[in-house]
Each structure stands twice: as structure tokens, then as C-alpha cells.
Scaffold this motif. Structure first.
Motif, PDB file in Angstrom:
ATOM      1  N   ALA A  44       0.828  -1.217   0.000  1.00 17.38           N
ATOM      2  CA  ALA A  44       0.000   0.000   0.000  1.00 17.38           C
ATOM      3  C   ALA A  44       0.856   1.257   0.000  1.00 17.38           C
ATOM      4  CB  ALA A  44      -0.927  -0.017   1.207  1.00 17.38           C
ATOM      5  N   ASP A  45       1.871   1.303   0.846  1.00 17.10           N
ATOM      6  CA  ASP A  45       2.716   2.504   0.907  1.00 17.10           C
ATOM      7  C   ASP A  45       3.555   2.662  -0.355  1.00 17.10           C
ATOM      8  OD1 ASP A  45       1.731   3.152   3.381  1.00 17.10           O
ATOM      9  OD2 ASP A  45       3.342   2.153   4.491  1.00 17.10           O
ATOM     10  N   GLY A  46       4.042   1.552  -0.916  1.00 21.20           N
ATOM     11  CA  GLY A  46       4.816   1.637  -2.153  1.00 21.20           C
ATOM     12  C   GLY A  46       3.984   2.156  -3.314  1.00 21.20           C
ATOM     13  N   LEU A  47       2.736   1.698  -3.425  1.00 24.90           N
ATOM     14  CA  LEU A  47       1.868   2.175  -4.493  1.00 24.90           C
ATOM     15  C   LEU A  47       1.561   3.664  -4.342  1.00 24.90           C
ATOM     16  CD1 LEU A  47       0.119   1.447  -6.951  1.00 24.90           C
ATOM     17  CD2 LEU A  47      -1.738   0.920  -5.354  1.00 24.90           C
ATOM     18  N   ALA A  48       1.342   4.102  -3.120  1.00 26.02           N
ATOM     19  CA  ALA A  48       1.067   5.529  -2.899  1.00 26.02           C
ATOM     20  C   ALA A  48       2.263   6.391  -3.298  1.00 26.02           C
ATOM     21  CB  ALA A  48       0.710   5.766  -1.434  1.00 26.02           C
ATOM     22  N   SER A  49       3.469   5.953  -2.987  1.00 23.37           N
ATOM     23  CA  SER A  49       4.666   6.733  -3.332  1.00 23.37           C
ATOM     24  C   SER A  49       4.837   6.856  -4.843  1.00 23.37           C
ATOM     25  CB  SER A  49       5.902   6.082  -2.715  1.00 23.37           C
ATOM     26  OG  SER A  49       5.801   6.031  -1.307  1.00 23.37           O
ATOM     27  N   LEU A  65      -4.984  -1.035  -1.002  1.00 23.06           N
ATOM     28  CA  LEU A  65      -4.434  -0.548  -2.272  1.00 23.06           C
ATOM     29  C   LEU A  65      -5.311   0.558  -2.855  1.00 23.06           C
ATOM     30  CD1 LEU A  65      -3.266  -3.883  -3.946  1.00 23.06           C
ATOM     31  CD2 LEU A  65      -1.862  -2.146  -2.801  1.00 23.06           C
ATOM     32  N   LEU A  66      -6.603   0.406  -2.729  1.00 28.19           N
ATOM     33  CA  LEU A  66      -7.497   1.463  -3.197  1.00 28.19           C
ATOM     34  C   LEU A  66      -7.317   2.752  -2.384  1.00 28.19           C
ATOM     35  CD1 LEU A  66     -10.874  -0.393  -3.916  1.00 28.19           C
ATOM     36  CD2 LEU A  66      -9.321   0.655  -5.574  1.00 28.19           C
ATOM     37  N   ASP A  67      -7.179   2.602  -1.085  1.00 30.26           N
ATOM     38  CA  ASP A  67      -6.994   3.773  -0.229  1.00 30.26           C
ATOM     39  C   ASP A  67      -5.712   4.520  -0.577  1.00 30.26           C
ATOM     40  OD1 ASP A  67      -7.583   5.369   2.276  1.00 30.26           O
ATOM     41  OD2 ASP A  67      -5.624   4.533   2.785  1.00 30.26           O
ATOM     42  N   ARG A  68      -4.615   3.779  -0.766  1.00 28.43           N
ATOM     43  CA  ARG A  68      -3.346   4.421  -1.108  1.00 28.43           C
ATOM     44  C   ARG A  68      -3.343   4.947  -2.534  1.00 28.43           C
ATOM     45  NH1 ARG A  68      -1.269   6.319   3.174  1.00 28.43           N
ATOM     46  NH2 ARG A  68      -3.513   6.406   3.503  1.00 28.43           N
ATOM     47  N   THR A  69      -4.127   4.315  -3.412  1.00 32.95           N
ATOM     48  CA  THR A  69      -4.268   4.873  -4.762  1.00 32.95           C
ATOM     49  C   THR A  69      -4.928   6.241  -4.711  1.00 32.95           C
ATOM     50  OG1 THR A  69      -4.417   2.657  -5.733  1.00 32.95           O
ATOM     51  CG2 THR A  69      -5.273   4.485  -7.041  1.00 32.95           C
ATOM     52  N   GLY A  70      -5.974   6.343  -3.893  1.00 36.28           N
ATOM     53  CA  GLY A  70      -6.611   7.651  -3.735  1.00 36.28           C
ATOM     54  C   GLY A  70      -5.671   8.692  -3.174  1.00 36.28           C
ATOM     55  N   LYS A  71      -4.849   8.300  -2.216  1.00 36.21           N
ATOM     56  CA  LYS A  71      -3.886   9.250  -1.641  1.00 36.21           C
ATOM     57  C   LYS A  71      -2.849   9.658  -2.676  1.00 36.21           C
ATOM     58  CE  LYS A  71      -0.658   9.878   2.196  1.00 36.21           C
ATOM     59  NZ  LYS A  71      -1.280  11.138   2.597  1.00 36.21           N
ATOM     60  N   GLY A  72      -2.425   8.712  -3.489  1.00 35.13           N
ATOM     61  CA  GLY A  72      -1.401   9.023  -4.487  1.00 35.13           C
ATOM     62  C   GLY A  72      -1.878   9.972  -5.570  1.00 35.13           C
TER      63      GLY A  72
END
Length: 230
Positions: free
Chosen positions: A121-126, A174-181
Motif C-alpha cells: 500500500a505505501d509503495g503504491l502511494a509513493s 491498495l485502493l486507499d493508497r491509490t486515492g492518496k497518491g
């Protein structure tokens, strides 16, 4: 015509040259004397009450301190983004600190699975933060990206509530971190676009303050709600 002045030795000045120098010196002395006289007359001029009152008024006007000008108000977009950040962070910190316990105790996931979910999750957001910023600059449509990012984060939390196994929790994270990204860079660019250059520090400070306030409010709400839910 025969020269009536006798020849003089080297270094002596002819009489007519001496007369010219004396004449110039007299004019210069009279000029300086007139200047000194005027200066002395100016220094000895008496101070009348009118002159004293005008000088006192000028000094009083110079000491007047104007009231400070209040800073202009923040733009409505900045205020709305700050409130959205507060609510989103409060909801995130209300759920995600308890997520490892939920995964291991309720869903039976191993610690390795918990690490896999959080790392992915954190890697996808970055990664998406960079591409979200590039896409925002190219399309110049920042508001739809910000709204989509917050909507994805809200939907991801509903998936966690309905999760019956850790793969659905992974999808939700993954969806949550996608939104953050996809929302982070366009959100900051939107704040910069609507704020004058001399107020941008204040606008970003306001947004970050509400963002971190939400991170404090979320755990406090969890502490208050857990005894009632247990």
C-alpha cells in the motif's frame, strides 16, 4: 611699443598680475562674508510661537502609529480542502491502527501478510504521487483528481468493514493508497493556484494543521468507541 615695465627676475610677478589677484581675492572675501552673515542671521532668527507649534505638530504626526492591517481571508477552496483532510485523516486513524489486530486475531492472517499489505500500500502511494502530479500538470484538471482521491479512500474503508479474508483487506488498502497518491500533488497545486503568492505559506500551514489535527482526533475517537463496542 616699448615696454614700460622693467624686466623682472624669475619667480617675480608683474604688477598688473598682482592687481588682478588682489581684485579676485576681494570679491571672494566679500562673497564669503555675505554667506557667513546670512548664516549667522539665520541662526539668530527668533523662534515664533507659530513656528514652534508647526514643528510640534510635525513631530507628533511622525510619531503616529497606524493600526495593523488584518491579513486577507483564506480562499474557500483552501478551507474546504482543509476540512476534507481533517475528516479523512480522522477516519483513517480511527481504523488503520487497529487493522493489524483485525487481520491477525479476526481473519487469521500471519504477520508476514500484515507486512505485505502495508508495504504494498505505501509503495503504491509513493509511485502514484509522482504520476498524479505529472497528470495534473498536463490535464490542468486538478479538482476531479482530488475528489476522486477522497472518494476512493472512503470506498476502501467500506470494503474493510465487509472483509471476510485478508485479500479483500489488501484490495481495500491498495485502493486507499491509490486515492492518496492521485490526490496529493493536485491538491497542493490547487491550493497554490487559488492563493496569492504572499499568502501561500499561510494557506499550506492551515491545511497541514487541519490534516494533523485529524490524525489526533482519529485515535481519540477510537479510544472512546472501543469500550462501547467491546
Amino acid at each position: 611699443m616699448r615696454n614700460i615695465w622693467p624686466l623682472h627676475r624669475s619667480g617675480e610677478v608683474e604688477p598688473h598680475e598682482t592687481d588682478r589677484r588682489q581684485h579676485r581675492g576681494g570679491i571672494r572675501q566679500r562673497r564669503f562674508a555675505g554667506s557667513d552673515g546670512e548664516q549667522q542671521q539665520h541662526r539668530l532668527r527668533p523662534v515664533t510661537p507659530e513656528v514652534a507649534d508647526s514643528s510640534r505638530a510635525e513631530s507628533s504626526a511622525a510619531r503616529v502609529i497606524l493600526p495593523p492591517v488584518p491579513p486577507p481571508r483564506l480562499r474557500p477552496q483552501v478551507i474546504l480542502l482543509g476540512i476534507a483532510a481533517l475528516l479523512n485523516d480522522a477516519a483513517s486513524e480511527l481504523i488503520y491502527p487497529l487493522l493489524p489486530v483485525f487481520l491477525t486475531a479476526t481473519l487469521g492472517a500471519s504477520p508476514a501478510v500484515v507486512g505485505l499489505i502495508e508495504g504494498a500500500a505505501d509503495g503504491l502511494a509513493s509511485i502514484l504521487k509522482y504520476f498524479g502530479g505529472v497528470w495534473s500538470d498536463r490535464s490542468r484538471k486538478r479538482k476531479p483528481m482530488v475528489v476522486s482521491g477522497y472518494a476512493l479512500a472512503a470506498g476502501a474503508r467500506l470494503l474493510i468493514v465487509a472483509a471476510a479474508g485478508w485479500p479483500l483487506v489488501l484490495t481495500a488498502r491498495l485502493l486507499d493508497r491509490t486515492g492518496k497518491g492521485i490526490r496529493s500533488a493536485p491538491r497542493d497545486a490547487l491550493i497554490s493556484d487559488v492563493t496569492p503568492p504572499d499568502q501561500r505559506g499561510r494557506a499550506f500551514g492551515f491545511h497541514r494543521a487541519l490534516d494533523h489535527t485529524g490524525a489526533i482526533v482519529g485515535p481519540l475517537l477510537a479510544v472512546l468507541l472501543l469500550p462501547g463496542l467491546g
